[in-house]
Design a protein around this motif. Structure first.
Motif, PDB file in Angstrom:
ATOM      1  N   SER A  63       2.208  12.826  17.479  1.00 17.49           N
ATOM      2  CA  SER A  63       1.015  13.529  17.835  1.00 17.49           C
ATOM      3  C   SER A  63      -0.084  13.158  17.076  1.00 17.49           C
ATOM      4  N   PRO A  64      -1.269  12.766  16.984  1.00 15.08           N
ATOM      5  CA  PRO A  64      -2.477  11.101  16.549  1.00 15.08           C
ATOM      6  C   PRO A  64      -3.237  12.380  15.301  1.00 15.08           C
ATOM      7  N   VAL A  65      -3.119  11.935  14.046  1.00 17.62           N
ATOM      8  CA  VAL A  65      -3.795  12.525  13.579  1.00 17.62           C
ATOM      9  C   VAL A  65      -4.988  11.586  12.516  1.00 17.62           C
ATOM     10  N   PRO A  66      -5.926  12.757  11.872  1.00 19.79           N
ATOM     11  CA  PRO A  66      -6.414  11.188  11.158  1.00 19.79           C
ATOM     12  C   PRO A  66      -6.309  11.363  10.184  1.00 19.79           C
ATOM     13  N   VAL A  67      -6.337  10.164   9.481  1.00 20.65           N
ATOM     14  CA  VAL A  67      -5.433   9.172   7.865  1.00 20.65           C
ATOM     15  C   VAL A  67      -6.212   8.554   7.336  1.00 20.65           C
ATOM     16  N   VAL A  68      -6.338   8.542   5.977  1.00 21.06           N
ATOM     17  CA  VAL A  68      -6.730   6.766   5.157  1.00 21.06           C
ATOM     18  C   VAL A  68      -5.860   6.518   4.033  1.00 21.06           C
ATOM     19  N   ASN A  69      -5.714   5.238   4.246  1.00 17.10           N
ATOM     20  CA  ASN A  69      -4.974   4.736   3.760  1.00 17.10           C
ATOM     21  C   ASN A  69      -5.743   3.681   2.826  1.00 17.10           C
ATOM     22  N   VAL A  70      -5.116   3.515   2.295  1.00 16.03           N
ATOM     23  CA  VAL A  70      -4.872   3.236   0.583  1.00 16.03           C
ATOM     24  C   VAL A  70      -4.189   1.819   0.123  1.00 16.03           C
ATOM     25  N   ALA A  71      -4.024   0.541   0.972  1.00 17.46           N
ATOM     26  CA  ALA A  71      -3.354  -0.954   0.433  1.00 17.46           C
ATOM     27  C   ALA A  71      -3.985  -1.201  -0.787  1.00 17.46           C
ATOM     28  N   ALA A  72      -2.505  -1.090  -2.016  1.00 16.95           N
ATOM     29  CA  ALA A  72      -3.176  -2.274  -3.079  1.00 16.95           C
ATOM     30  C   ALA A  72      -1.641  -3.012  -3.579  1.00 16.95           C
ATOM     31  N   GLU A  73      -2.093  -3.805  -4.717  1.00 16.36           N
ATOM     32  CA  GLU A  73      -0.639  -4.769  -5.247  1.00 16.36           C
ATOM     33  C   GLU A  73       0.188  -3.648  -5.794  1.00 16.36           C
ATOM     34  N   SER A  74      -0.318  -2.004  -6.312  1.00 15.72           N
ATOM     35  CA  SER A  74       0.562  -1.632  -6.964  1.00 15.72           C
ATOM     36  C   SER A  74       0.482  -0.443  -6.339  1.00 15.72           C
ATOM     37  N   GLU A  75       1.421   0.748  -6.861  1.00 10.68           N
ATOM     38  CA  GLU A  75       1.791   2.098  -5.802  1.00 10.68           C
ATOM     39  C   GLU A  75       0.550   2.683  -7.423  1.00 10.68           C
ATOM     40  N   ASP A  76       0.149   2.063  -8.813  1.00 12.11           N
ATOM     41  CA  ASP A  76       0.022   3.314  -9.246  1.00 12.11           C
ATOM     42  C   ASP A  76      -1.565   2.859  -8.864  1.00 12.11           C
ATOM     43  N   VAL A  77      -2.112   1.536  -8.671  1.00  8.88           N
ATOM     44  CA  VAL A  77      -3.947   1.553  -8.056  1.00  8.88           C
ATOM     45  C   VAL A  77      -3.711   2.506  -6.838  1.00  8.88           C
ATOM     46  N   ALA A  78      -2.669   2.073  -5.794  1.00  8.29           N
ATOM     47  CA  ALA A  78      -2.764   3.013  -4.770  1.00  8.29           C
ATOM     48  C   ALA A  78      -3.327   4.091  -4.885  1.00  8.29           C
ATOM     49  N   CYS A 113     -12.598  -1.421   4.705  1.00 10.21           N
ATOM     50  CA  CYS A 113     -13.631  -1.846   3.550  1.00 10.21           C
ATOM     51  C   CYS A 113     -12.506  -2.317   2.167  1.00 10.21           C
ATOM     52  N   GLY A 114     -12.857  -3.519   1.347  1.00  9.67           N
ATOM     53  CA  GLY A 114     -11.680  -3.986   0.342  1.00  9.67           C
ATOM     54  C   GLY A 114     -12.538  -4.344  -1.037  1.00  9.67           C
ATOM     55  N   PHE A 115     -12.098  -4.160  -1.960  1.00  2.05           N
ATOM     56  CA  PHE A 115     -12.879  -4.419  -2.792  1.00  2.05           C
ATOM     57  C   PHE A 115     -11.911  -4.165  -4.404  1.00  2.05           C
ATOM     58  N   THR A 116     -11.778  -5.422  -5.387  1.00  4.02           N
ATOM     59  CA  THR A 116     -11.121  -5.425  -6.208  1.00  4.02           C
ATOM     60  C   THR A 116     -11.320  -4.153  -7.757  1.00  4.02           C
ATOM     61  N   TYR A 117     -10.227  -3.762  -7.793  1.00  4.82           N
ATOM     62  CA  TYR A 117      -9.673  -2.540  -8.536  1.00  4.82           C
ATOM     63  C   TYR A 117      -8.940  -2.312  -9.824  1.00  4.82           C
ATOM     64  N   ARG A 118      -9.328  -2.965 -10.802  1.00  8.91           N
ATOM     65  CA  ARG A 118      -7.985  -2.654 -12.385  1.00  8.91           C
ATOM     66  C   ARG A 118      -7.328  -3.804 -11.544  1.00  8.91           C
ATOM     67  N   GLY A 119      -8.265  -4.785 -11.361  1.00  6.92           N
ATOM     68  CA  GLY A 119      -7.590  -6.227 -11.607  1.00  6.92           C
ATOM     69  C   GLY A 119      -7.118  -6.268 -10.446  1.00  6.92           C
ATOM     70  N   GLU A 120      -6.668  -5.492  -9.224  1.00  7.83           N
ATOM     71  CA  GLU A 120      -6.193  -5.903  -7.886  1.00  7.83           C
ATOM     72  C   GLU A 120      -6.823  -5.573  -6.835  1.00  7.83           C
ATOM     73  N   ASP A 121      -6.230  -6.290  -5.393  1.00  9.58           N
ATOM     74  CA  ASP A 121      -7.181  -6.223  -4.468  1.00  9.58           C
ATOM     75  C   ASP A 121      -6.341  -5.524  -3.898  1.00  9.58           C
ATOM     76  N   VAL A 122      -7.596  -4.350  -3.864  1.00  5.31           N
ATOM     77  CA  VAL A 122      -7.796  -3.042  -2.785  1.00  5.31           C
ATOM     78  C   VAL A 122      -8.514  -2.911  -1.000  1.00  5.31           C
ATOM     79  N   VAL A 123      -7.414  -2.581  -0.100  1.00  6.14           N
ATOM     80  CA  VAL A 123      -8.347  -1.916   1.628  1.00  6.14           C
ATOM     81  C   VAL A 123      -8.182  -0.721   1.358  1.00  6.14           C
ATOM     82  N   VAL A 124      -9.271  -0.255   1.467  1.00  8.64           N
ATOM     83  CA  VAL A 124      -9.353   1.260   1.833  1.00  8.64           C
ATOM     84  C   VAL A 124      -9.672   1.315   3.238  1.00  8.64           C
ATOM     85  N   SER A 125      -8.280   1.871   4.476  1.00  7.76           N
ATOM     86  CA  SER A 125      -9.010   2.101   5.749  1.00  7.76           C
ATOM     87  C   SER A 125      -8.669   3.260   6.326  1.00  7.76           C
ATOM     88  N   TYR A 126      -9.680   3.715   7.039  1.00  7.20           N
ATOM     89  CA  TYR A 126      -9.730   5.164   7.938  1.00  7.20           C
ATOM     90  C   TYR A 126      -8.983   4.539   9.738  1.00  7.20           C
TER      91      TYR A 126
END
Length: 314
Positions: A285-300, A227-240
């Motif tokens: 070993s495979p594990v379930p993860v949530v990844n958050v990619a943003a334009e700054s580490e603070d927003v991520a 899922c992609g969205f904007t937050y605090r002026g940055e583009d964010v993508v959340v991936s399961y």
């Protein structure tokens, strides 16, 4: 980093469709419980954002590995492994006569609208449109074939096979499609297949975190697991994702008591136990993860803190 975010968003737009929704004002659960529907639901073209969102939610609840059981795979050769490699996909390795190794995979997705497939052979299976596309880049000893069975609702099943050049991989896929479509119409729930390794991510909506954030806006097109969205002026993508531990960044930080793997402005947290032995020394070993990619580490990290409330530490 912004270029990376844009590339991820482009991949989201190509692999799934729908229209972005405004950020909800009330928290929504990560997973969805919906009353059953009959098969006609998948033949109805959605007209609104809410209807498209329901198609996606119901598609997430279907156990993808249950669409092609081992009994049908056995007709293609000896089944070596069946791997629920992502929440929306299943991957199989077979040994065919002559000791050659074949691979078959399939995944669920949503495609609202037409995506041109130049060179594809299109067939109609009742109300389901089947597009078959042999690979144009066959190697000297193997070749691939891709097929997509699309329902009028926008839900679809994508198939791929890799076979020796002497095997008709496209015919193999066609032999699996009819049964997979029939099972889809019964909506087998997550956990139906004994090969499905259920996690907190199975059936979960990657856009659910927007309900926990103030002022999010549209960015890209959601898929079943991104899922992609904007937050605090940055583009964010959340991936399961299901990811090998060896692919996690070694730059570990502790955020609100949770171990987070940081790579540039991308933050990843493990949300469940290991799903089996390491597939290789590199992948781990495979594990379930949530990844958050943003334009700054603070927003991520800010987004990830809300992810923590949805996936509590075990």
């Amino acid at each position: 980093m912004r270029q990376l975010i844009l590339l991820i968003a482009a991949a989201i737009a190509l692999s799934g469709c729908g229209t972005d929704q405004a950020s909800p004002t009330a928290a929504t659960p990560t997973t969805t419980t919906l009353p059953p529907v009959d098969a006609s639901f998948w033949s109805t073209v959605p007209q609104t954002d809410e209807q498209r969102a329901e198609v996606s939610a119901r598609a997430r609840l279907i156990d993808v590995c249950a669409l092609v059981p081992r009994s049908e795979l056995a007709a293609l050769g000896e089944v070596k492994t069946v791997e629920n490699d992502q929440t929306d996909s299943c991957r199989v390795e077979l040994t065919s006569p002559g000791a050659t190794e074949d691979k078959v995979s399939w995944s669920s997705l949503v495609v609202f609208g037409d995506i041109p497939q130049p060179g594809a052979t299109v067939k109609q299976l009742g109300e389901v449109t089947l597009s078959i596309l042999p690979s144009a880049l066959d190697l000297s000893n193997e070749k691939t074939c891709n097929a997509t069975a699309k329902f009028r609702s926008g839900a679809a099943i994508y198939f791929q096979t890799t076979t020796p050049t002497t095997t008709d991989g496209c015919a193999r896929l066609e032999s699996l499609v009819d049964g997979a479509v029939r099972r889809w119409l019964t909506s087998p729930p997550q956990g139906t297949s004994p090969d499905t390794k259920r996690t907190a991510l199975h059936g979960a909506d990657p856009c659910a975190v927007r309900a926990h954030l103030d002022g999010t806006g549209p960015f890209g097109v959601p898929t079943l697991n991104s899922c992609g969205f904007t937050y605090r002026g940055e583009d964010v993508v959340v991936s399961y994702e299901i990811r090998g531990r060896g692919l996690l960044s070694r730059n570990e930080q502790t955020v609100d008591g949770r171990v987070v793997h940081i790579l540039d402005a991308s933050a990843t947290v493990v949300v469940g136990p290991e799903l089996g032995p390491a597939t290789s020394s590199l992948l781990g070993s495979p594990v379930p993860v949530v990844n958050v990619a943003a334009e700054s580490e603070d927003v991520a990290k800010d987004v990830l803190r809300q992810i923590f409330t949805m996936f509590p530490a075990s």
